[in-house]
Write an enzyme that holds these catalytic residues in place. Structure first.
Site, mmCIF file in Angstrom:
data_model
loop_
_atom_site.group_PDB
_atom_site.id
_atom_site.type_symbol
_atom_site.label_atom_id
_atom_site.label_comp_id
_atom_site.label_asym_id
_atom_site.label_seq_id
_atom_site.Cartn_x
_atom_site.Cartn_y
_atom_site.Cartn_z
ATOM 1 N N TYR A 1 0.823 -1.207 0.000
ATOM 2 C CA TYR A 1 0.000 0.000 0.000
ATOM 3 C C TYR A 1 0.859 1.260 0.000
ATOM 4 O O TYR A 1 0.931 1.989 -0.964
ATOM 5 C CB TYR A 1 -0.917 0.010 1.234
ATOM 6 C CG TYR A 1 -2.241 -0.698 1.070
ATOM 7 C CD1 TYR A 1 -2.456 -1.625 0.061
ATOM 8 C CD2 TYR A 1 -3.285 -0.448 1.953
ATOM 9 C CE1 TYR A 1 -3.671 -2.277 -0.070
ATOM 10 C CE2 TYR A 1 -4.506 -1.103 1.831
ATOM 11 C CZ TYR A 1 -4.695 -2.015 0.819
ATOM 12 O OH TYR A 1 -5.904 -2.645 0.705
ATOM 13 N N SER A 2 1.516 1.540 1.132
ATOM 14 C CA SER A 2 2.223 2.812 1.317
ATOM 15 C C SER A 2 3.370 2.984 0.331
ATOM 16 O O SER A 2 4.043 2.020 -0.053
ATOM 17 C CB SER A 2 2.771 2.905 2.748
ATOM 18 O OG SER A 2 1.721 2.936 3.692
ATOM 19 N N SER B 1 5.519 -4.641 5.708
ATOM 20 C CA SER B 1 5.816 -5.607 6.765
ATOM 21 C C SER B 1 6.006 -7.008 6.186
ATOM 22 O O SER B 1 5.200 -7.473 5.368
ATOM 23 C CB SER B 1 4.672 -5.638 7.782
ATOM 24 O OG SER B 1 4.493 -4.381 8.382
ATOM 25 N N GLU C 1 -8.924 -4.733 9.291
ATOM 26 C CA GLU C 1 -7.622 -4.707 9.957
ATOM 27 C C GLU C 1 -7.742 -4.652 11.470
ATOM 28 O O GLU C 1 -6.872 -5.141 12.179
ATOM 29 C CB GLU C 1 -6.823 -3.507 9.458
ATOM 30 C CG GLU C 1 -5.376 -3.508 9.890
ATOM 31 C CD GLU C 1 -4.568 -2.420 9.207
ATOM 32 O OE1 GLU C 1 -3.330 -2.476 9.292
ATOM 33 O OE2 GLU C 1 -5.157 -1.528 8.584
ATOM 34 N N SER D 1 -2.029 7.863 10.530
ATOM 35 C CA SER D 1 -1.589 8.753 11.599
ATOM 36 C C SER D 1 -2.779 9.295 12.397
ATOM 37 O O SER D 1 -3.930 9.247 11.951
ATOM 38 C CB SER D 1 -0.785 9.924 11.019
ATOM 39 O OG SER D 1 -1.647 10.776 10.276
#
Length: 382
Positions: free
Chosen positions: A117-118, A150, A234, A359
């Site tokens: 994703y990021s 990750s 999630e 965030s």
């Protein structure tokens, strides 16, 4: 809320506890551990459909398993991204062929997944994704970079959010692709060394990596809808298991406060009690929202609660340790390695809690716009 465990749930708890006590200590190899979990039928309890190699479990049994796993001291899971994120997404949006291909290996612990994703310019603002997937005959060629991925160094597959429509912007023109990681020369994984000295996060570079057309989930151009659906999975039962770990960390901080005498400070005592009370409140909030769907702000509220709580616990851990918190083992030999103790690791890792997974600023914006109905934040101001 009336949330309790039945006699069947308690029997399930006993079964889980006995199995974990006989296997957790021998779980040294993480991939072998996933296969052991799969063989015993512990993977996929929360899936809404059976028939893919998993046994189903009620919502309360999922809670029981998650809590007993956290209490057992078993190692961190390598397969949780496939089980908790990909699987429910495929059950909701995948084709029958995709379910039949990918769910059984996840349930067996045979295939591990990571999340693409990021990106360097699209972290909390996921709509800024620039990784491109260009149609190429029977599939796509993917070029771009993902970051903070990750377990990419262990994964067999990656689900990738990429732009399949040239010139598209923001939420439009995105697709959700299932990409095999074993593509030498086309996919490069670079570990990111963290403050804690570990490297669970990675940069992933795609240079013409291939994805097959039948491995687009939800159809081309539906990537944003599928990606947002996945993020909704999630935070759920796993939040309660996370709180078991938080409680153990709080006990360590309390023991350290007693050992150092910091507990005699009334300010420290007040902070310890506040951490305990807030942890109880988080548990009841998680139970209250468990199983509810369509609550736009529930996951954002949960993330705000535990992210700030855990970060404050890390700061408190350093406060009760005093000056000793800043030094490592007293071994000055040339071959010695600096290793963090548990409380130092807690402090350093928790610095990122209010950033990763969305965030605090992003979570507050979601709550403001989608729950409270406040005016939307202006775009392109900065």
């Amino acid at each position: 809320m009336d949330f309790g465990f039945s006699a069947e749930d308690e029997a399930f708890r006993t079964e889980a506890r006995v199995w974990l006590s006989g296997h957790a200590e021998s779980a040294r190899d993480r991939r072998a551990w996933e296969r052991a979990l799969g063989e015993a039928g512990w993977i996929g309890l929360g899936w809404s459909e059976g028939g893919y190699g998993n046994r189903t479990g009620t919502l309360t049994q999922q809670v029981v398993w998650a809590e007993e796993y956290a209490r057992s001291g078993a190692p961190p899971r390598s397969g949780h991204i496939g089980e908790k994120l990909l699987a429910p997404t495929l059950l909701a949006h995948g084709t029958e062929e995709q379910k039949a291909r990918f769910l059984p290996p996840v349930a067996a612990g045979d295939e591990l997944w990571c999340q693409g994703y990021s990106e360097p310019g699209a972290g909390s603002d996921l709509a800024g994704v620039r990784t491109a997937a260009v149609p190429d005959g029977s599939g796509y060629r993917i070029s771009g970079q993902k970051i903070w991925t990750s377990l990419a160094h262990e994964a067999d597959w990656c689900f990738v959010l990429a732009r399949t429509e040239a010139g598209s912007r923001r939420h439009h023109g995105l697709s959700f692709l299932l990409v095999p990681m074993d593509q030498p020369g086309r996919i490069e994984v670079r570990p990111i060394r963290q403050l804690t000295g570990t490297s669970d996060f990675n940069e992933v570079f795609f240079d013409g990596a291939r994805a097959r057309v039948e491995h687009v989930v939800g159809g081309e151009g539906s990537g944003w809808k599928v990606a947002m659906s996945l993020l909704g999975f999630e935070r759920g039962v796993s939040t309660l298991a996370q709180q078991i770990g938080f409680a153990e960390e709080l006990r360590r901080v309390l023991r350290a406060a007693v050992d150092t005498g910091a507990v005699t400070d009334p300010v420290v005592r007040e902070r310890l009690v506040r951490q305990w009370a807030e942890l109880r409140a988080m548990r009841w909030n998680a139970l209250r929202t468990l199983g509810r769907s369509g609550d736009a702000g529930a996951s954002s509220v949960a993330k705000l609660l535990w992210g700030g709580w855990h970060q404050r616990l890390g700061e408190l851990a350093m406060q009760v340790r005093g000056a000793a918190a800043g030094v490592g083992p007293v071994d000055w030999s040339p071959s010695a390695s600096y290793e963090l103790d548990l409380l130092q690791h807690l402090f350093l890792f928790s610095r990122a809690d209010t950033i990763y997974g969305g965030s605090d600023q992003v979570q507050r914006t979601i709550i403001a716009e989608r729950v409270l109905g406040l005016p939307r934040e202006p775009k392109g101001v900065f």
